[in-house]
Scaffold this active site. Structure first.
Site, PDB file in Angstrom:
ATOM      1  N   SER A  41       2.749   3.706   5.218  1.00 47.98           N
ATOM      2  CA  SER A  41       2.248   3.370   6.556  1.00 47.98           C
ATOM      3  C   SER A  41       1.862   1.906   6.670  1.00 47.98           C
ATOM      4  O   SER A  41       0.958   1.545   7.427  1.00 47.98           O
ATOM      5  CB  SER A  41       1.027   4.237   6.882  1.00 47.98           C
ATOM      6  OG  SER A  41       0.013   4.072   5.889  1.00 47.98           O
ATOM      7  N   TRP A  44       6.115  -1.968   7.977  1.00 52.55           N
ATOM      8  CA  TRP A  44       7.489  -1.464   8.030  1.00 52.55           C
ATOM      9  C   TRP A  44       7.504   0.055   7.981  1.00 52.55           C
ATOM     10  O   TRP A  44       8.280   0.700   8.693  1.00 52.55           O
ATOM     11  CB  TRP A  44       8.305  -2.068   6.897  1.00 52.55           C
ATOM     12  CG  TRP A  44       9.774  -1.752   6.898  1.00 52.55           C
ATOM     13  CD1 TRP A  44      10.525  -1.403   5.811  1.00 52.55           C
ATOM     14  CD2 TRP A  44      10.689  -1.798   8.001  1.00 52.55           C
ATOM     15  NE1 TRP A  44      11.835  -1.209   6.178  1.00 52.55           N
ATOM     16  CE2 TRP A  44      11.970  -1.450   7.524  1.00 52.55           C
ATOM     17  CE3 TRP A  44      10.538  -2.080   9.366  1.00 52.55           C
ATOM     18  CZ2 TRP A  44      13.087  -1.369   8.355  1.00 52.55           C
ATOM     19  CZ3 TRP A  44      11.655  -2.000  10.194  1.00 52.55           C
ATOM     20  CH2 TRP A  44      12.913  -1.657   9.685  1.00 52.55           C
ATOM     21  N   PHE A  72      -2.238   6.046   2.975  1.00 49.32           N
ATOM     22  CA  PHE A  72      -3.271   5.823   1.962  1.00 49.32           C
ATOM     23  C   PHE A  72      -4.574   5.539   2.711  1.00 49.32           C
ATOM     24  O   PHE A  72      -4.696   4.525   3.379  1.00 49.32           O
ATOM     25  CB  PHE A  72      -2.892   4.651   1.057  1.00 49.32           C
ATOM     26  CG  PHE A  72      -3.893   4.381  -0.030  1.00 49.32           C
ATOM     27  CD1 PHE A  72      -3.934   5.169  -1.169  1.00 49.32           C
ATOM     28  CD2 PHE A  72      -4.813   3.350   0.104  1.00 49.32           C
ATOM     29  CE1 PHE A  72      -4.862   4.928  -2.166  1.00 49.32           C
ATOM     30  CE2 PHE A  72      -5.749   3.101  -0.882  1.00 49.32           C
ATOM     31  CZ  PHE A  72      -5.771   3.895  -2.022  1.00 49.32           C
ATOM     32  N   LYS A 151      12.405  -2.032  -1.294  1.00 45.74           N
ATOM     33  CA  LYS A 151      13.169  -3.174  -1.765  1.00 45.74           C
ATOM     34  C   LYS A 151      12.736  -3.502  -3.188  1.00 45.74           C
ATOM     35  O   LYS A 151      11.590  -3.879  -3.423  1.00 45.74           O
ATOM     36  CB  LYS A 151      12.938  -4.397  -0.870  1.00 45.74           C
ATOM     37  CG  LYS A 151      13.156  -4.152   0.630  1.00 45.74           C
ATOM     38  CD  LYS A 151      14.579  -3.783   0.951  1.00 45.74           C
ATOM     39  CE  LYS A 151      14.843  -3.787   2.452  1.00 45.74           C
ATOM     40  NZ  LYS A 151      14.127  -2.730   3.172  1.00 45.74           N
ATOM     41  N   ALA A 184       9.737  -6.251  10.682  1.00 48.41           N
ATOM     42  CA  ALA A 184       9.043  -5.104  11.268  1.00 48.41           C
ATOM     43  C   ALA A 184       8.431  -5.392  12.643  1.00 48.41           C
ATOM     44  O   ALA A 184       8.588  -4.575  13.566  1.00 48.41           O
ATOM     45  CB  ALA A 184       7.978  -4.588  10.294  1.00 48.41           C
ATOM     46  N   LYS A 244      17.452 -10.330  -1.995  1.00 47.92           N
ATOM     47  CA  LYS A 244      17.229 -11.313  -0.928  1.00 47.92           C
ATOM     48  C   LYS A 244      15.780 -11.793  -0.927  1.00 47.92           C
ATOM     49  O   LYS A 244      15.491 -12.927  -0.533  1.00 47.92           O
ATOM     50  CB  LYS A 244      17.607 -10.730   0.431  1.00 47.92           C
ATOM     51  CG  LYS A 244      16.957  -9.376   0.758  1.00 47.92           C
ATOM     52  CD  LYS A 244      15.834  -9.468   1.744  1.00 47.92           C
ATOM     53  CE  LYS A 244      15.257  -8.110   2.056  1.00 47.92           C
ATOM     54  NZ  LYS A 244      14.333  -8.076   3.186  1.00 47.92           N
TER      55      LYS A 244
END
Length: 389
Positions: A41, A44, A72, A151, A184, A244
């Site tokens: 949460s 993103w 969390f 990622k 986001a 990236k």
């Protein structure tokens, strides 16, 4: 080519693209509507949960309306964050001033969130994934499917491993990935963008209308403001999505030093070459075209190097001389710059496999971040690079 010919060619391309989109977005129904859960949460995680919940509400023939999002638990001025999300329908800490669908329910209990889910969307900082999946073992549906929005890599005794593969290995469920040129806040504000979902339909696929496939995933994630292409190349989009962030640190360094756009472009050029080389060397099943045709490839690289968290952290490192860890704490409001962790993981793997010299940019970012090599040495550290094979 005459202007009219160019216009006709463009029209043909767009018409073909629309036909593909219409086909993939045709009516899909499920014998038993699928329940979707989101694990994570942050900004993103909450954004993807918003996208998913909008679609589940609109498509009762395919999805159960309620989407549980594991949070969390934190106290915000003495009030639990889950309570705030469920009453004000905003994530005031990680995605402020964005209204969330009322069918998106914040849940502080991980097992309660995921135990009945048919689709589990993982969207947490990847350093926490191991702890989370260990709690979920034996507590979820054995035929659940998953999508990882994480990622990074899992680096351990088995070498470098995709996070989607790690989920599959640890939980015994098929896991794909979502990645793209997606900042986001822009997606949350419903500014148009695109993304890539990769998923390989497993051998135990139960059939259309009974299990998750590409068409279902398109329906789950595609919005008028968030266009989705679904492919098979999980490895390709996962590698691009992880590496990236390392390249973005390099862009942040030269930006913070005041070297301008030319230097940042050079870092991105070298970085793209190293990303492709890494994929071909360690994940030969990945497809080179993914890196330049998909949103998860070069488009994501450009976006991340233009304004994501990793660039911000690296720029501040260059300006202040502070460590990446300290800057992360100072400016990210409890969130993570994944490039810092991935740079270390990639270095560890390249060192153990004897390939550090073949990836001078990745190694330079690691040396600057963790070994106090001066940032101004970056050009000389990569100037001998020859990425053409």
């Amino acid at each position: 080519m005459a202007a009219t010919d160019r216009l006709n060619q463009t029209s043909d391309i767009l018409s073909h693209s629309m036909k593909k989109t219409d086909s993939s977005m045709s009516i899909v129904t499920a014998e038993n509507p699928y329940k979707v859960a989101v694990v994570g949460s942050g900004n993103w995680g909450t954004t993807i949960a918003k996208v998913v919940a909008e679609n589940t509400k609109e498509k009762p023939e395919l999805f159960q309306g309620r989407v549980d999002m594991w949070v969390f638990e934190e106290q915000i001025d003495g009030t639990p964050l889950t309570q705030i999300i469920n009453t004000k329908h905003q994530n005031v800490k990680y995605l402020p001033n964005i209204d969330l669908p009322e069918n998106l329910v914040a849940n502080p209990d991980l097992i309660s969130t995921t135990k009945d889910a048919d689709v589990i969307v993982f969207n947490v900082p990847h350093q926490f994934l191991g702890r989370i999946v260990s709690q979920m073992k034996g507590q979820i549906k054995p035929d659940a499917r998953a999508i990882s929005c994480l990622k990074g890599f899992e680096v351990g005794p088995k070498g470098v491993q995709l996070l989607s593969d790690y989920v599959t290995q640890e939980l015994g469920i098929q896991c794909g990935a979502l990645s793209g040129a997606n900042l986001a806040p822009e997606v949350a504000k419903e500014h148009w963008s695109e993304t890539t979902v990769a998923y390989q339909v497993p051998d135990d696929f139960k059939g259309e209308g009974k299990d998750i496939d590409h068409r279902v995933l398109k329906q789950l994630f595609h919005r008028p403001y968030f266009h989705v292409n679904v492919i098979d190349d999980v490895a390709g989009i996962s590698i691009a999505g992880a590496l990236k962030n390392v390249v973005a640190l390099g862009c942040g360094f030269v930006t913070g030093l005041g070297w301008g756009n030319n230097a940042a472009a050079a870092i991105q050029r070298v970085g793209l070459g190293e990303i492709i080389k890494f994929g071909r060397m360690f994940f030969p099943e990945s497809k080179v075209e993914t890196y330049y045709q998909e949103s998860a490839g070069v488009a994501d690289l450009i976006t991340t190097c233009s304004g994501g968290r990793n660039v911000r952290v690296a720029t501040e490192m260059a300006k202040t001389g502070k460590s990446g860890e300290q800057v992360e704490k100072d400016i990210l409001n409890g969130q993570s710059a994944q490039g810092l962790i991935t740079a270390k993981e990639v270095h560890q793997w390249l060192e153990s496999s004897g390939h550090t010299e073949e990836y001078p940019l990745f190694e330079a970012v690691y040396q600057i971040t963790y070994e106090n090599v001066p940032m101004k040495e970056l050009p000389s550290m990569i100037e001998e690079l020859d990425i053409v094979e």
